[in-house]
Motif scaffolding. Structure first.
Motif, PDB file in Angstrom:
ATOM      1  N   PHE A  71       0.836  -1.202   0.000  1.00  0.00           N
ATOM      2  CA  PHE A  71       0.000   0.000   0.000  1.00  0.00           C
ATOM      3  C   PHE A  71       0.871   1.253   0.000  1.00  0.00           C
ATOM      4  O   PHE A  71       0.658   2.182  -0.776  1.00  0.00           O
ATOM      5  CB  PHE A  71      -0.916  -0.024   1.226  1.00  0.00           C
ATOM      6  CG  PHE A  71      -1.818   1.168   1.347  1.00  0.00           C
ATOM      7  CD1 PHE A  71      -2.969   1.265   0.571  1.00  0.00           C
ATOM      8  CD2 PHE A  71      -1.534   2.188   2.241  1.00  0.00           C
ATOM      9  CE1 PHE A  71      -3.809   2.371   0.684  1.00  0.00           C
ATOM     10  CE2 PHE A  71      -2.366   3.286   2.356  1.00  0.00           C
ATOM     11  CZ  PHE A  71      -3.506   3.373   1.584  1.00  0.00           C
ATOM     12  N   TYR A  72       1.882   1.290   0.888  1.00  0.00           N
ATOM     13  CA  TYR A  72       2.788   2.435   0.955  1.00  0.00           C
ATOM     14  C   TYR A  72       3.561   2.590  -0.349  1.00  0.00           C
ATOM     15  O   TYR A  72       3.678   3.692  -0.891  1.00  0.00           O
ATOM     16  CB  TYR A  72       3.790   2.275   2.100  1.00  0.00           C
ATOM     17  CG  TYR A  72       3.209   2.283   3.489  1.00  0.00           C
ATOM     18  CD1 TYR A  72       1.901   2.718   3.724  1.00  0.00           C
ATOM     19  CD2 TYR A  72       3.960   1.875   4.591  1.00  0.00           C
ATOM     20  CE1 TYR A  72       1.373   2.729   4.998  1.00  0.00           C
ATOM     21  CE2 TYR A  72       3.444   1.893   5.866  1.00  0.00           C
ATOM     22  CZ  TYR A  72       2.156   2.315   6.077  1.00  0.00           C
ATOM     23  OH  TYR A  72       1.643   2.325   7.340  1.00  0.00           O
ATOM     24  N   MET A  73       4.114   1.495  -0.828  1.00  0.00           N
ATOM     25  CA  MET A  73       4.937   1.532  -2.033  1.00  0.00           C
ATOM     26  C   MET A  73       4.139   2.029  -3.237  1.00  0.00           C
ATOM     27  O   MET A  73       4.640   2.814  -4.045  1.00  0.00           O
ATOM     28  CB  MET A  73       5.495   0.133  -2.319  1.00  0.00           C
ATOM     29  CG  MET A  73       6.456  -0.400  -1.274  1.00  0.00           C
ATOM     30  SD  MET A  73       8.048   0.437  -1.288  1.00  0.00           S
ATOM     31  CE  MET A  73       8.750  -0.220  -2.795  1.00  0.00           C
ATOM     32  N   PHE A  74       2.902   1.586  -3.334  1.00  0.00           N
ATOM     33  CA  PHE A  74       2.060   1.941  -4.482  1.00  0.00           C
ATOM     34  C   PHE A  74       1.776   3.435  -4.523  1.00  0.00           C
ATOM     35  O   PHE A  74       1.945   4.092  -5.556  1.00  0.00           O
ATOM     36  CB  PHE A  74       0.758   1.146  -4.435  1.00  0.00           C
ATOM     37  CG  PHE A  74      -0.138   1.384  -5.620  1.00  0.00           C
ATOM     38  CD1 PHE A  74       0.164   0.840  -6.862  1.00  0.00           C
ATOM     39  CD2 PHE A  74      -1.278   2.164  -5.501  1.00  0.00           C
ATOM     40  CE1 PHE A  74      -0.660   1.065  -7.956  1.00  0.00           C
ATOM     41  CE2 PHE A  74      -2.107   2.396  -6.585  1.00  0.00           C
ATOM     42  CZ  PHE A  74      -1.796   1.839  -7.812  1.00  0.00           C
ATOM     43  N   PHE A  75       1.352   3.987  -3.378  1.00  0.00           N
ATOM     44  CA  PHE A  75       0.942   5.390  -3.351  1.00  0.00           C
ATOM     45  C   PHE A  75       2.114   6.358  -3.234  1.00  0.00           C
ATOM     46  O   PHE A  75       1.968   7.533  -3.588  1.00  0.00           O
ATOM     47  CB  PHE A  75      -0.037   5.635  -2.202  1.00  0.00           C
ATOM     48  CG  PHE A  75      -1.448   5.237  -2.525  1.00  0.00           C
ATOM     49  CD1 PHE A  75      -2.253   6.019  -3.329  1.00  0.00           C
ATOM     50  CD2 PHE A  75      -1.972   4.048  -2.037  1.00  0.00           C
ATOM     51  CE1 PHE A  75      -3.549   5.650  -3.640  1.00  0.00           C
ATOM     52  CE2 PHE A  75      -3.277   3.662  -2.337  1.00  0.00           C
ATOM     53  CZ  PHE A  75      -4.061   4.463  -3.142  1.00  0.00           C
ATOM     54  N   THR A  76       3.261   5.906  -2.743  1.00  0.00           N
ATOM     55  CA  THR A  76       4.368   6.836  -2.522  1.00  0.00           C
ATOM     56  C   THR A  76       5.473   6.741  -3.572  1.00  0.00           C
ATOM     57  O   THR A  76       6.083   7.755  -3.930  1.00  0.00           O
ATOM     58  CB  THR A  76       5.010   6.602  -1.131  1.00  0.00           C
ATOM     59  OG1 THR A  76       5.533   5.260  -1.063  1.00  0.00           O
ATOM     60  CG2 THR A  76       3.988   6.786  -0.029  1.00  0.00           C
TER      61      THR A  76
END
Length: 247
Positions: free
Chosen positions: A18-23
């Motif tokens: 989730f973090y990797m995708f949005f950031t």
């Protein structure tokens, strides 16, 4: 000890899809996509797409990393009991906090270099060493401001679902009222008015000016800086209040 904790924090970040995708994924892909659509346009002060949107997408990555990987993590740790286990662990709390802050700054710096590299390769972005130094210094200052704001905002949440919904909604608001999607003057009137309340809108405008060596001490700049300063002061008060409340 700090290096070991920092290594662990990076490992945990890399496991959060989730973090990797949005950031890490969405901002550079959007930067490239928008460049294909609006790359030939001229923006305020005669700037081209790369000059205007390179600093904007660096700021967008900074915001998403700090609010998701730093702010949201605080809520996650508080709800899942990690925070209590941390208090009982042999690792000093200051080391854990320093590691979280360093992780955020290192990841946002990598985002800075990634967007800069794309701009240099794909959009013939001009490179002036002195402007890069001043831009990076301003970038670090924005990191500090956003870290404090994120810490204050997420200290108010005691429910992980509420924090998640808030994070997703606020990201959309920031994108549309911060000038990241398209220039604010092309947006409907209610978004133009709302943008004035968005600190990221003011940070974005100042960062674009610093990036291009166009920052000057005007009434608008002073008001924007004062507004961010007031929000920063309120954030510090919230952090202190919530800290005393836990004791």
């Amino acid at each position: 000890m700090l290096a070991t904790q920092l290594k662990y924090d990076f490992l945990m970040f890399s496991r959060e899809v989730f973090y990797m995708f949005f950031t890490i994924i969405i901002p550079p892909v959007t930067y490239i996509f928008m460049g294909q659509l609006y790359g030939e346009m001229t923006y305020d002060h005669g700037l081209n797409y790369a000059q205007s949107y390179t600093p904007s997408f660096i700021l967008l990555i900074t915001f998403t990393v700090i609010f998701f990987a730093f702010g949201f993590d605080q809520v996650n740790h508080r709800i899942t009991g990690v925070e209590k286990r941390i208090r009982l662990s042999p690792v000093p709390k200051n080391i854990l906090l320093a590691s979280s802050i360093l992780r955020a700054i290192i990841i946002t710096t990598l985002g800075y270099l990634m967007i800069l590299s794309i701009g240099l390769v794909m959009y013939d972005l001009s490179f002036v060493l002195l402007d890069m130094f001043s831009s990076y210094a301003f970038f670090i200052a924005m990191n500090i401001v956003l870290l404090i704001m994120a810490s204050a905002i997420y200290s108010l949440f005691d429910n992980i679902n509420s924090a998640l919904v808030f994070s997703i909604v606020i990201m959309q608001i920031i994108i549309f009222t911060g000038g990241f999607a398209q220039p604010i003057n092309l947006m409907p009137n209610f978004i133009q008015v709302s943008a004035k309340l968005n600190p990221l809108y003011h940070m974005n405008n100042m960062f674009i000016d610093v990036w291009n060596g166009q920052l000057s001490l005007t009434i608008e700049t002073i008001l924007a800086g004062s507004y961010i300063g007031v929000l920063l002061f309120v954030s510090v008060l919230i952090i202190r209040f919530m800290h005393k409340r836990k004791i």
